[in-house]
Design a protein around this motif. Structure first.
Motif, PDB file in Angstrom:
ATOM      1  N   VAL A  34       0.852  -1.184   0.000  1.00  0.00           N
ATOM      2  CA  VAL A  34       0.000   0.000   0.000  1.00  0.00           C
ATOM      3  C   VAL A  34       0.891   1.238   0.000  1.00  0.00           C
ATOM      4  O   VAL A  34       2.051   1.162   0.412  1.00  0.00           O
ATOM      5  CB  VAL A  34      -0.926  -0.016   1.249  1.00  0.00           C
ATOM      6  CG1 VAL A  34      -0.140   0.151   2.539  1.00  0.00           C
ATOM      7  CG2 VAL A  34      -2.004   1.040   1.161  1.00  0.00           C
ATOM      8  N   LYS A  35       0.404   2.326  -0.520  1.00  0.00           N
ATOM      9  CA  LYS A  35       1.137   3.599  -0.441  1.00  0.00           C
ATOM     10  C   LYS A  35       0.285   4.564   0.360  1.00  0.00           C
ATOM     11  O   LYS A  35      -0.910   4.709   0.105  1.00  0.00           O
ATOM     12  CB  LYS A  35       1.380   4.172  -1.848  1.00  0.00           C
ATOM     13  CG  LYS A  35       2.395   3.382  -2.647  1.00  0.00           C
ATOM     14  CD  LYS A  35       3.821   3.882  -2.382  1.00  0.00           C
ATOM     15  CE  LYS A  35       4.879   2.955  -2.929  1.00  0.00           C
ATOM     16  NZ  LYS A  35       5.468   2.059  -1.935  1.00  0.00           N
ATOM     17  N   ILE A  36       0.908   5.183   1.343  1.00  0.00           N
ATOM     18  CA  ILE A  36       0.161   6.112   2.189  1.00  0.00           C
ATOM     19  C   ILE A  36       0.732   7.515   1.996  1.00  0.00           C
ATOM     20  O   ILE A  36       1.815   7.816   2.503  1.00  0.00           O
ATOM     21  CB  ILE A  36       0.233   5.682   3.664  1.00  0.00           C
ATOM     22  CG1 ILE A  36      -0.422   4.304   3.793  1.00  0.00           C
ATOM     23  CG2 ILE A  36      -0.463   6.694   4.569  1.00  0.00           C
ATOM     24  CD1 ILE A  36      -0.176   3.605   5.078  1.00  0.00           C
ATOM     25  N   PRO A  37       0.043   8.344   1.240  1.00  0.00           N
ATOM     26  CA  PRO A  37       0.571   9.691   1.012  1.00  0.00           C
ATOM     27  C   PRO A  37       0.445  10.537   2.277  1.00  0.00           C
ATOM     28  O   PRO A  37      -0.411  10.262   3.126  1.00  0.00           O
ATOM     29  CB  PRO A  37      -0.327  10.242  -0.095  1.00  0.00           C
ATOM     30  CG  PRO A  37      -1.576   9.436  -0.034  1.00  0.00           C
ATOM     31  CD  PRO A  37      -1.248   8.123   0.593  1.00  0.00           C
ATOM     32  N   GLU A  63       7.075  18.200   4.046  1.00  0.00           N
ATOM     33  CA  GLU A  63       6.545  17.441   2.899  1.00  0.00           C
ATOM     34  C   GLU A  63       5.095  17.797   2.609  1.00  0.00           C
ATOM     35  O   GLU A  63       4.407  17.106   1.858  1.00  0.00           O
ATOM     36  CB  GLU A  63       6.682  15.930   3.161  1.00  0.00           C
ATOM     37  CG  GLU A  63       8.121  15.472   3.117  1.00  0.00           C
ATOM     38  CD  GLU A  63       8.268  13.962   3.231  1.00  0.00           C
ATOM     39  OE1 GLU A  63       7.329  13.235   2.841  1.00  0.00           O
ATOM     40  OE2 GLU A  63       9.320  13.519   3.719  1.00  0.00           O
ATOM     41  N   GLY A  64       4.640  18.851   3.273  1.00  0.00           N
ATOM     42  CA  GLY A  64       3.323  19.372   2.929  1.00  0.00           C
ATOM     43  C   GLY A  64       2.162  18.769   3.700  1.00  0.00           C
ATOM     44  O   GLY A  64       1.006  18.911   3.310  1.00  0.00           O
ATOM     45  N   GLY A 168      -8.769   7.915   1.507  1.00  0.00           N
ATOM     46  CA  GLY A 168      -7.555   7.151   1.180  1.00  0.00           C
ATOM     47  C   GLY A 168      -7.021   6.417   2.394  1.00  0.00           C
ATOM     48  O   GLY A 168      -7.543   6.577   3.498  1.00  0.00           O
ATOM     49  N   PRO A 169      -5.970   5.607   2.189  1.00  0.00           N
ATOM     50  CA  PRO A 169      -5.478   4.766   3.272  1.00  0.00           C
ATOM     51  C   PRO A 169      -4.892   5.580   4.431  1.00  0.00           C
ATOM     52  O   PRO A 169      -4.324   6.645   4.219  1.00  0.00           O
ATOM     53  CB  PRO A 169      -4.385   3.934   2.605  1.00  0.00           C
ATOM     54  CG  PRO A 169      -4.013   4.664   1.379  1.00  0.00           C
ATOM     55  CD  PRO A 169      -5.221   5.430   0.943  1.00  0.00           C
ATOM     56  N   ALA A 170      -5.066   5.044   5.654  1.00  0.00           N
ATOM     57  CA  ALA A 170      -4.559   5.733   6.841  1.00  0.00           C
ATOM     58  C   ALA A 170      -3.482   4.886   7.502  1.00  0.00           C
ATOM     59  O   ALA A 170      -3.306   3.706   7.178  1.00  0.00           O
ATOM     60  CB  ALA A 170      -5.702   5.965   7.819  1.00  0.00           C
ATOM     61  N   SER A 171      -2.747   5.530   8.422  1.00  0.00           N
ATOM     62  CA  SER A 171      -1.666   4.796   9.094  1.00  0.00           C
ATOM     63  C   SER A 171      -1.680   5.044  10.599  1.00  0.00           C
ATOM     64  O   SER A 171      -1.977   6.152  11.050  1.00  0.00           O
ATOM     65  CB  SER A 171      -0.321   5.236   8.514  1.00  0.00           C
ATOM     66  OG  SER A 171       0.726   4.831   9.352  1.00  0.00           O
ATOM     67  N   ILE A 172      -1.398   3.989  11.338  1.00  0.00           N
ATOM     68  CA  ILE A 172      -1.108   4.151  12.771  1.00  0.00           C
ATOM     69  C   ILE A 172       0.301   3.614  12.966  1.00  0.00           C
ATOM     70  O   ILE A 172       0.552   2.430  12.749  1.00  0.00           O
ATOM     71  CB  ILE A 172      -2.091   3.356  13.645  1.00  0.00           C
ATOM     72  CG1 ILE A 172      -3.517   3.865  13.436  1.00  0.00           C
ATOM     73  CG2 ILE A 172      -1.694   3.455  15.120  1.00  0.00           C
ATOM     74  CD1 ILE A 172      -4.559   3.117  14.243  1.00  0.00           C
ATOM     75  N   ALA A 173       1.238   4.520  13.325  1.00  0.00           N
ATOM     76  CA  ALA A 173       2.631   4.083  13.498  1.00  0.00           C
ATOM     77  C   ALA A 173       2.993   4.173  14.967  1.00  0.00           C
ATOM     78  O   ALA A 173       2.682   5.155  15.629  1.00  0.00           O
ATOM     79  CB  ALA A 173       3.552   4.967  12.672  1.00  0.00           C
ATOM     80  N   LEU A 174       3.617   3.123  15.446  1.00  0.00           N
ATOM     81  CA  LEU A 174       3.993   3.089  16.854  1.00  0.00           C
ATOM     82  C   LEU A 174       5.507   3.158  16.982  1.00  0.00           C
ATOM     83  O   LEU A 174       6.224   2.418  16.300  1.00  0.00           O
ATOM     84  CB  LEU A 174       3.504   1.782  17.487  1.00  0.00           C
ATOM     85  CG  LEU A 174       1.988   1.634  17.554  1.00  0.00           C
ATOM     86  CD1 LEU A 174       1.592   0.180  17.701  1.00  0.00           C
ATOM     87  CD2 LEU A 174       1.447   2.449  18.705  1.00  0.00           C
ATOM     88  N   ALA A 258      11.632   6.567   9.324  1.00  0.00           N
ATOM     89  CA  ALA A 258      10.304   6.270   9.844  1.00  0.00           C
ATOM     90  C   ALA A 258       9.242   6.745   8.854  1.00  0.00           C
ATOM     91  O   ALA A 258       8.306   6.007   8.522  1.00  0.00           O
ATOM     92  CB  ALA A 258      10.114   6.934  11.202  1.00  0.00           C
ATOM     93  N   LEU A 259       9.422   7.975   8.369  1.00  0.00           N
ATOM     94  CA  LEU A 259       8.411   8.540   7.487  1.00  0.00           C
ATOM     95  C   LEU A 259       8.334   7.769   6.166  1.00  0.00           C
ATOM     96  O   LEU A 259       7.237   7.500   5.659  1.00  0.00           O
ATOM     97  CB  LEU A 259       8.734  10.020   7.217  1.00  0.00           C
ATOM     98  CG  LEU A 259       7.544  10.955   7.194  1.00  0.00           C
ATOM     99  CD1 LEU A 259       6.664  10.775   8.417  1.00  0.00           C
ATOM    100  CD2 LEU A 259       8.001  12.399   7.081  1.00  0.00           C
ATOM    101  N   SER A 260       9.508   7.367   5.648  1.00  0.00           N
ATOM    102  CA  SER A 260       9.425   6.647   4.372  1.00  0.00           C
ATOM    103  C   SER A 260       8.822   5.263   4.600  1.00  0.00           C
ATOM    104  O   SER A 260       8.107   4.755   3.738  1.00  0.00           O
ATOM    105  CB  SER A 260      10.778   6.610   3.646  1.00  0.00           C
ATOM    106  OG  SER A 260      11.578   5.607   4.190  1.00  0.00           O
ATOM    107  N   GLY A 261       9.107   4.668   5.786  1.00  0.00           N
ATOM    108  CA  GLY A 261       8.483   3.379   6.103  1.00  0.00           C
ATOM    109  C   GLY A 261       6.971   3.507   6.230  1.00  0.00           C
ATOM    110  O   GLY A 261       6.210   2.649   5.750  1.00  0.00           O
ATOM    111  N   ILE A 262       6.530   4.585   6.862  1.00  0.00           N
ATOM    112  CA  ILE A 262       5.087   4.799   7.040  1.00  0.00           C
ATOM    113  C   ILE A 262       4.420   4.965   5.666  1.00  0.00           C
ATOM    114  O   ILE A 262       3.382   4.373   5.379  1.00  0.00           O
ATOM    115  CB  ILE A 262       4.836   6.052   7.920  1.00  0.00           C
ATOM    116  CG1 ILE A 262       5.250   5.770   9.362  1.00  0.00           C
ATOM    117  CG2 ILE A 262       3.378   6.498   7.835  1.00  0.00           C
ATOM    118  CD1 ILE A 262       5.245   6.974  10.266  1.00  0.00           C
ATOM    119  N   LYS A 263       5.100   5.746   4.787  1.00  0.00           N
ATOM    120  CA  LYS A 263       4.502   6.013   3.473  1.00  0.00           C
ATOM    121  C   LYS A 263       4.389   4.739   2.633  1.00  0.00           C
ATOM    122  O   LYS A 263       3.488   4.602   1.823  1.00  0.00           O
ATOM    123  CB  LYS A 263       5.309   7.084   2.733  1.00  0.00           C
ATOM    124  CG  LYS A 263       5.075   8.462   3.340  1.00  0.00           C
ATOM    125  CD  LYS A 263       5.625   9.567   2.480  1.00  0.00           C
ATOM    126  CE  LYS A 263       7.125   9.666   2.632  1.00  0.00           C
ATOM    127  NZ  LYS A 263       7.671  10.850   1.946  1.00  0.00           N
TER     128      LYS A 263
END
Ligand SMILES: NC(=O)C1=CN([C@@H]2O[C@H](COP(=O)(O)OP(=O)(O)OC[C@H]3O[C@@H](n4cnc5c(N)ncnc54)[C@H](OP(=O)(O)O)[C@@H]3O)[C@@H](O)[C@H]2O)C=CC1
Ligand SMILES: CCCCCCCCCCCCCCCC(=O)[C@@H](N)CO
Length: 591
Positions: A34-37, A63-64, A168-174, A258-263
């Motif tokens: 998945v890609k999470i913008p 990154e906006g 669009g897709p969402a993320s929960i990062a711990l 972290a951010l690129s992993g989340i994306k």
């Protein structure tokens, strides 16, 4: 099919073998990639006022993304807001709340925009052996790191789920830690809180996948943050030693990973190479979206387990070494050694340097424990100020000791301080490049000596020989010879600089075989005509070349063995072809 064709097929298969596996994994891995913008989306970061959280907020803003940060202290939040505004021009929303207070964070979330990316990053760490740690501290870490994360996620889920299909897709990062993948000495509570996050994340991912929410776990190593600065002050030495197995990182680097992993929706987000190894080694039953990573995990499973055992071997070695030293240290303090005696063996002529030095041989009675404690310091640089600061009342001299390995420390003494006291203005240490990441193997150290001259601190010892107005230091096992170079006088002591020669170095020049060898090599050097030297070197080179050739052939034979056999067969057993002719030679070398 002929034998030779079979061989080709075999090699072809060997090359193609991974492809079906890759194909299977491509079809198999779940959840799907998945890609999470994050551009123009709402990123909510807890613990976003400091360290890794702040770096994440900076990067997400640049990154906006629309960024909100939550932490306890409003002051720090405001500072962070200003800093981000200054560097990116973007206005960050701040929420002051304690993650332990469910009502407070629910209120914060109800005031915030709907969340697209939730980064649960707040965390506290107080390293200590469980036996010494207060239960309050244990509870504090579990409450903030684990329960706090439960609170955040539970409070934020409705906001994340709301109209998700349109958003669009969402993320929960711990934010976990490498100490959340492997237990580390001194981190019983911390590791437990971070291991807990993994269970939470694995289960949660199954629960929220249907809502297009994707869970990530970030595993940073030691990261240069205000939190780490505080932590290192309290860290047990063993914690530092073991944690040093993974290189330290800057908060910005961790935030970038972290951010690129989340994306990319990765479930595991390692931050450095050791982290990658750890993630492969601890993959277990974690979800994996990337078929390439799944492939690596499968292929490297055996070897990574082996690497893990090597790490454990090294860690348990450090622990054992540390305990042995502590025991000896205790024994050392229990039985104060009788004062050492000083014998002058001077002047001595050194054959190797033709230098005249005045040496003292310090003999130490055998009543002390034979194993000499070696104090453990992270490095000379970090140790020195600490020692000066810790110098208790009553120490009038601080000096340094050098072991026999060529370590060197220099001190500058403030000459204006009145007699009876010595004030050190500068200490610098250089362990001849031997300061390693394992502090146990560092040898340079400092000793503080009480006025009565025989007190030992941190494994050092000293004796003041009043009538000779000389202050001498011994630190190691007494077998060393110390050269004292008198460079000035201060407070009645006649030295400023100590250099040490190890026992071995000192006596090397006097031992017969050694001197003899030196003599021979000298004669050879002086008398050998250059032509002879030339032929000598040439024959040596030829020898090396011949050896290299043999090695090469051996390697070639090893790989070509099956082909050679095929060639032979093709020639009907007659050894005519090149391969055929080489074959007996190859077999001879192989066996
Ligand atoms: N630094 C490191 O070496 C590593 C850190 N980590 C993890 O990364 C995360 C961040 O660490 P780091 O940046 O070093 O930490 P810092 O101490 O620099 O920052 C911690 C942040 O969390 C906030 N915070 C702490 N307690 C609470 C609370 N009860 N409620 C709300 N906010 C809170 C702090 O703000 P305030 O005090 O105002 O509440 C601050 O913003 C942690 O989860 C840590 O475990 C993982 C591996 C290594
Ligand atoms: C195949 C096996 C590979 C093994 C590599 C092993 C590396 C392990 C190192 C663990 C380091 C833990 C640092 C914790 C940092 C942290 O969380 C604290 N600073 C608190 O914030």
């Amino acid at each position: 099919m002929s034998n030779s064709n079979l061989y080709y097929l075999f090699f072809l298969l060997l090359l193609l073998l991974p492809l079906p596996l890759l194909l299977i994994l491509y079809l198999l891995v779940r959840p799907r990639p998945v890609k999470i913008p994050i551009k123009n989306r709402h990123v909510f970061i807890t613990g976003g006022s400091s360290g890794i959280g702040l770096a994440l907020a900076h990067q997400a803003a640049s990154e906006g993304a629309r960024v909100s940060i939550l932490a306890r202290s409003l002051d720090k939040l405001e500072q962070a807001k200003q800093a981000i505004q200054l560097s990116t021009g973007i206005d960050v929303a701040v929420f002051a709340a304690d993650v332990r207070d469910y009502d407070a964070i629910s209120k914060a979330i109800s005031e915030a925009d709907p969340i697209d990316v939730l980064i649960v990053n707040q965390g506290v760490f107080v390293p200590q052996e469980l036996e010494k740690q207060e239960l309050d501290e244990v509870k504090f870490m579990i409450d903030v790191n684990l329960m706090g994360s439960f609170h955040m996620i539970k409070a934020a889920l409705p906001s994340i789920k709301n109209n998700r299909t349109d958003r669009g897709p969402a993320s929960i990062a711990l934010m976990s830690s490498q100490a959340g993948q492997v237990g580390i000495y001194g981190y019983t509570a911390y590791s437990a809180s971070k291991f807990g996050l993994r269970g939470l994340a694995e289960a949660l991912q199954q629960e929220v996948i249907a809502d297009d929410i994707h869970v990530s776990l970030i595993f940073p190593p030691d990261t240069d943050t205000p939190g780490l600065v505080e932590e290192t002050k309290l860290r047990p030495q063993l914690t530092s030693i073991i944690a040093a197995s993974s290189g330290a990182m800057k908060a910005d680097e961790v935030a970038r990973k972290a951010l690129s992993g989340i994306k990319s929706g990765s479930f595991f987000i390692p931050c450095n190479f050791e982290g990658l190894l750890l993630s492969v080694a601890t993959a277990g039953l974690a979800p994996q979206r990337s078929y390439l990573m799944a492939f690596v995990e499968i292929v490297a499973a055996g070897i990574s387990r082996f690497a893990a055992l090597c790490f454990q071997w090294s860690w348990y070695g450090s622990i054992e070494k540390w305990h042995t030293q502590n025991k000896t240290m205790a024994l050392w303090y229990q039985t104060p050694p009788p004062p050492p005696t000083l014998n002058r063996i001077s002047p001595t002529l050194k054959l190797n340097s033709l230098r005249c030095t005045c040496s003292y041989n310090l003999s130490i009675p055998n009543s002390r424990p034979t194993h000499i404690p070696e104090p453990i310091f992270a490095s000379v640089k970090t140790f020195v100020p600490a020692t000066v600061a810790n110098l208790g009342h009553g120490f009038d001299f601080l000096s340094c000791a050098v072991d026999g390995l060529g370590d060197f420390i220099s001190l500058s003494i403030d000459l204006s301080v009145h007699p009876g006291k010595i004030s050190i203005t500068k200490i610098s240490g250089d362990a001849a490049g031997k300061i390693s990441r394992d502090p146990l193997s560092n040898c340079a150290r400092i000793a503080a000596i009480k006025p009565n001259g025989v007190h030992v601190k941190d494994g050092g010892g000293g004796v003041r020989v009043a009538d000779q107005k000389l202050l001498f230091l011994w630190i190691n096992d007494g077998s060393e010879i110390w050269d004292l170079k008198v460079r000035g006088a201060c407070c009645g002591y006649e030295f400023l600089q100590i250099t040490a020669d190890s026992y071995a170095d000192h006596y090397k020049s006097f031992e017969f075989p050694w001197s003899c060898w030196k003599l021979i090599s000298l004669i050879v050097k002086v008398s050998l005509p250059w032509k002879l030297k030339f032929w000598n070197s040439l024959s040596l080179l030829l020898g090396i070349a011949a050896m290299a050739c043999c090695m090469n052939r051996w390697i070639i034979m090893f790989f070509l063995f099956p082909f050679i056999l095929t060639c032979q067969e093709r020639n009907n057993g007659e050894q005519k072809s090149l391969c055929g002719r080489l074959e007996p030679f190859g077999i001879a070398i192989l066996f």
